[in-house]
Each structure stands twice: as C-alpha cells, then as structure tokens.
Design an enzyme around this catalytic site. Sequence first.
Site, PDB file in Angstrom:
ATOM      1  N   HIS A  65      42.059  52.292  42.970  1.00 57.27           N
ATOM      2  CA  HIS A  65      41.969  51.075  42.171  1.00 57.27           C
ATOM      3  C   HIS A  65      40.639  50.369  42.399  1.00 57.27           C
ATOM      4  CE1 HIS A  65      43.522  46.725  41.426  1.00 57.27           C
ATOM      5  NE2 HIS A  65      42.910  47.201  40.358  1.00 57.27           N
ATOM      6  N   GLU A 120      40.698  49.899  46.228  1.00 58.33           N
ATOM      7  CA  GLU A 120      41.997  49.878  46.881  1.00 58.33           C
ATOM      8  C   GLU A 120      42.598  51.282  46.763  1.00 58.33           C
ATOM      9  OE1 GLU A 120      45.385  46.409  46.862  1.00 58.33           O
ATOM     10  OE2 GLU A 120      44.727  47.182  44.934  1.00 58.33           O
TER      11      GLU A 120
END
Length: 287
Positions: free
Chosen positions: A141, A153
Amino acid sequence: MASIKLIGVVGAGQMGAGIAQVVATSKLQAVLADVDSSALNRGMKSIRSSLARFVSKGSLSQEESDATLSRIQMTVSLNDLSDADLVIEAVPESEELKKRIFSELDRIVKPSAILASNTSSISITRIASFTQRPQQVVGMHFMNPPPLMKLVESIRGLQTDEAVFNTVCDLARRLGKTVTCSRDYPGFVVNRILMPMINEAFIALQEGVATAEDIDMGMKLGTNQPMGPLTLADFIGLDTCLAIMRVLHHGLGDSKYRPCPLLVQYVDAGWLGRKTGRGVYSYRSAL
C-alpha cells in the site's frame, strides 16, 4: 532482490501512474496497464508533469527524467505483463474488480511472479484466494501521491510466504520508501486511524459544529497536519473514503465506523472531490 527487474502496474489512475513513476525512477522497467487507452494517456501525462516539476526544482536532471520515461511501457492488455517478476494492482477499491484482475493475472503471469495489491483496506487474504498462488500474494500500500510520500504499508495475507513478504519489503526500500508492516485487518494501520478522523470531521460539519474551513484550520494548526481532514478527503476522493469506511464498518462490526450520512450524500451527488471539481470545496477553477 536481483530477481525483481520487470514490474507491471495495473491501473493508470493517480496511484498506478505514480507507482510506475517511482519504479522507473529507481531504474527498474515498468509496464503500465489499463484497459482504457485514454486513462493510459492521462497517466503518462501526469508522469511527465510530475517529472518536469522535479526537474524544475533541481532534484532530477532532464537526462534522468528522459531515462525514467524510457523505462515505462504502456499497454491495454494484461497479456503484456506475462514476463513481469512482480505485478502491483492499483485499481479502485472494488473487491469484485480486484477479483477479476487477480484471477486473470494468475492465469497470465509466470509461476514465479509475485502479485501485490495497493488496496488501502480490502483483505489481502481474500484477494489471495482469487488466485492459485495465494502464498505469492501480498499487500503493498503506497501512500498518495507515490512519488512524494515516503511510506509503503506492507501487509501479509494469511497465506503469504515469508520470503515473498521480505522480497516485497526489500523492493519498497529499493524504491526509496520506508516500510511499515501490518497484519491483515480491515484498513490495516494508516486507514484504520485516518478514515475515522475524516469521518468524524464530516460528522462535525453535518452537525454544524463549525464551517469546513474552521474544521480544517483547527486540525491543521492545532495538530500540525499539512492539510485539514476535509481538504485531505477531497484530495483522496470522497468515494474512496466512503468505500474504506464501509470496509471498516462491515469488517469490524463496530458502530463507531458507520459512515457519516453527509459523506454518503456527497458521494451520491457525485461530489467526489478534486477529481470531479466539487467535494467539500469547489475546484472548478482548477479543472
């Protein structure tokens, strides 16, 4: 890490184009895929504009910018990703759309390829189950906009192989990013915390606690954020914010994640933020 040389990116919107730019800037080959050729053209235009800004600021030479562009190939066919070592999906937050894409990618790409999703909230474990290689599916992410934001992430699905996870984390660092790790829970870490804040800002606006401007100014100056939550929501896209809140509400079953009715109403009206020229604020003059 040496095995990751060719990276496919599916989706040529703001996130996908930005990810392709980050990949190519890091001297890796990128294939940017989108079924819509006009979306591809817009994506490449966005990449050129972004690189031009880096050149004008002196953080990138014109030669480096040209070389970056030369490392990005465009395609309207996922079949052109067959030789990719890693494919990053960056399409809108629709589980059904991601299911179709991951099922097709699983059929097309070579057996050793890793499949990653840039999803900001949807279960990596469920996405992995759409393939015959769930151990090679991982969450990656990127924050928006990818060329500027330093964080990636990384999310393990239940089936994700540890070596695959480590490979993707190492790649993110090679792309110049800082990595945080999250377990596969709705919203992961960033959006688990960020979206309820944005939702609460809409509740304050709905209840007339303050104007949008004062809500944003209070949070910007009072908590030292670069922009207020309502301005940020317009930047992200109100439809995306609503989709994530619905994932949180459904996945965690807690009423505190119930989307604000005003946010729902804005999305129903087509007021999605900067991308449509109207959200909490008007951006008509910017279009």
